[in-house]
Design an enzyme around this catalytic site. Structure first.
Site, PDB file in Angstrom:
ATOM      1  N   SER A  18     -13.267 -14.726  -0.318  1.00 54.28           N
ATOM      2  CA  SER A  18     -14.618 -15.258  -0.525  1.00 54.28           C
ATOM      3  C   SER A  18     -15.227 -14.795  -1.841  1.00 54.28           C
ATOM      4  O   SER A  18     -16.214 -15.364  -2.310  1.00 54.28           O
ATOM      5  CB  SER A  18     -15.533 -14.864   0.642  1.00 54.28           C
ATOM      6  OG  SER A  18     -15.618 -13.458   0.774  1.00 54.28           O
ATOM      7  N   TYR A 167      -7.382   7.345   1.725  1.00 55.51           N
ATOM      8  CA  TYR A 167      -7.277   6.054   1.028  1.00 55.51           C
ATOM      9  C   TYR A 167      -5.850   5.825   0.540  1.00 55.51           C
ATOM     10  O   TYR A 167      -5.320   4.712   0.650  1.00 55.51           O
ATOM     11  CB  TYR A 167      -8.255   6.009  -0.141  1.00 55.51           C
ATOM     12  CG  TYR A 167      -8.160   4.742  -0.963  1.00 55.51           C
ATOM     13  CD1 TYR A 167      -8.447   3.501  -0.398  1.00 55.51           C
ATOM     14  CD2 TYR A 167      -7.777   4.773  -2.302  1.00 55.51           C
ATOM     15  CE1 TYR A 167      -8.351   2.336  -1.143  1.00 55.51           C
ATOM     16  CE2 TYR A 167      -7.684   3.620  -3.055  1.00 55.51           C
ATOM     17  CZ  TYR A 167      -7.972   2.392  -2.470  1.00 55.51           C
ATOM     18  OH  TYR A 167      -7.861   1.239  -3.213  1.00 55.51           O
TER      19      TYR A 167
END
Length: 286
Positions: A18, A167
């Protein structure tokens, strides 16, 4: 880099499309006349980030592609399955998967709460595995199937773990999917590769983390879109199991002037090297 038309009629399933890099890849493919499945969560406008799956679909169709906007949280197996089924029903199959959706928290161990840890693991590693697994039965029917994960090379130096181990585990999980799936599906003709930027790439989401000044020393998402396009346009049987860096891909296809990709071309010699990379690469002095 000019479009070649090789993706005309191909169907791309792109997570997180998006906005940002995912949307840039979608628009690049759309200019060939590709079919784009926008698999992302943003159905309603975000208070701080521009774009939804529906506005992205409009841009894709204006660029020359066909679009299918699907509300997809890659953590949700049912939503992924429904989106894949909808893509096959609308476009007849899936040829290319771009695993772009990702969560980030550059935090040390004691500052990483388990909710954030789980978010990164479930979107980055598990989501990539789930989307790839669900699409693979359809990719195996394609004449040139590709999976491309936006994840780094597996650089095992301790410095890439010491400051943000949670991460790193999550992003390297995406890269380990490349390592494993490329070998598993090598003889069935499915290319599975990774792509990572040489420098930081400035997107609206990154700006939320680093502030607008980050653009001064970053490149635009277009460099990743052009590099991804070059990879997925290749013969899948000849290119699998690679950990590509964006500017190296472009060099290989004859692109030598990278100034246009810099947000501020006057800072071409000051660009910030991205995380997980130890050097500035072949374009450091260009």
């Amino acid at each position: 880099m000019k479009n070649s038309g090789k993706l005309r009629g191909k169907t791309l399933f792109i997570t997180g499309a998006s906005r940002g890099i995912g949307k840039a890849i979608a628009l690049k493919a759309a200019r060939d006349g590709a079919n784009i499945v926008i698999a992302a969560k943003t159905a309603e406008p975000h208070p701080k980030l521009p774009g939804t799956i529906y506005t992205a679909a409009e841009e894709i169709e204006r660029a020359g592609g066909r679009a299918l906007a699907c509300i997809v949280d890659v953590r949700d197996e049912k939503q992924v399955q429904q989106a894949v089924a909808a893509a096959v029903a609308k476009f007849g199959g899936i040829d290319i998967v771009i695993n772009n959706a990702s969560a980030i928290s550059i935090t040390p161990t004691l500052d990483t709460d388990m909710k954030r840890y789980d978010l990164m693991q479930n979107i980055n590693t598990r989501g990539t595995f789930l989307v790839s697994k669900t699409c693979l039965p359809h990719l195996l029917k394609s004449d040139n199937p590709h999976i491309l994960n936006l994840s780094p090379p597996l650089n095992m130096k301790p410095k890439w773990f010491g400051n943000h181990v949670a991460y790193t585990i999550a992003k390297y999980g995406m890269s380990m999917c490349v390592l494993g799936m490329s070998e598993e599906f090598r003889h069935q003709g499915v290319a599975v590769n990774a792509l990572w930027p040489r420098t930081t790439v400035h997107t609206a989401a990154v700006e939320m983390l680093s502030g607008p000044e980050g653009a001064l020393y970053s490149r635009k998402p277009d460099i990743m879109a052009d590099a991804a396009y070059a990879i997925i346009s290749r013969d899948a049987k000849d290119y699998t199991g690679h950990f590509f860096i964006d500017d190296e891909v472009l060099l290989d296809v004859g692109v030598k002037d990278l100034a246009k990709y810099a947000c501020y071309p006057e800072n071409i010699h000051k660009l910030a090297t991205d995380i997980f990379l130890d050097d500035t690469g072949p374009f450091a002095k260009l």
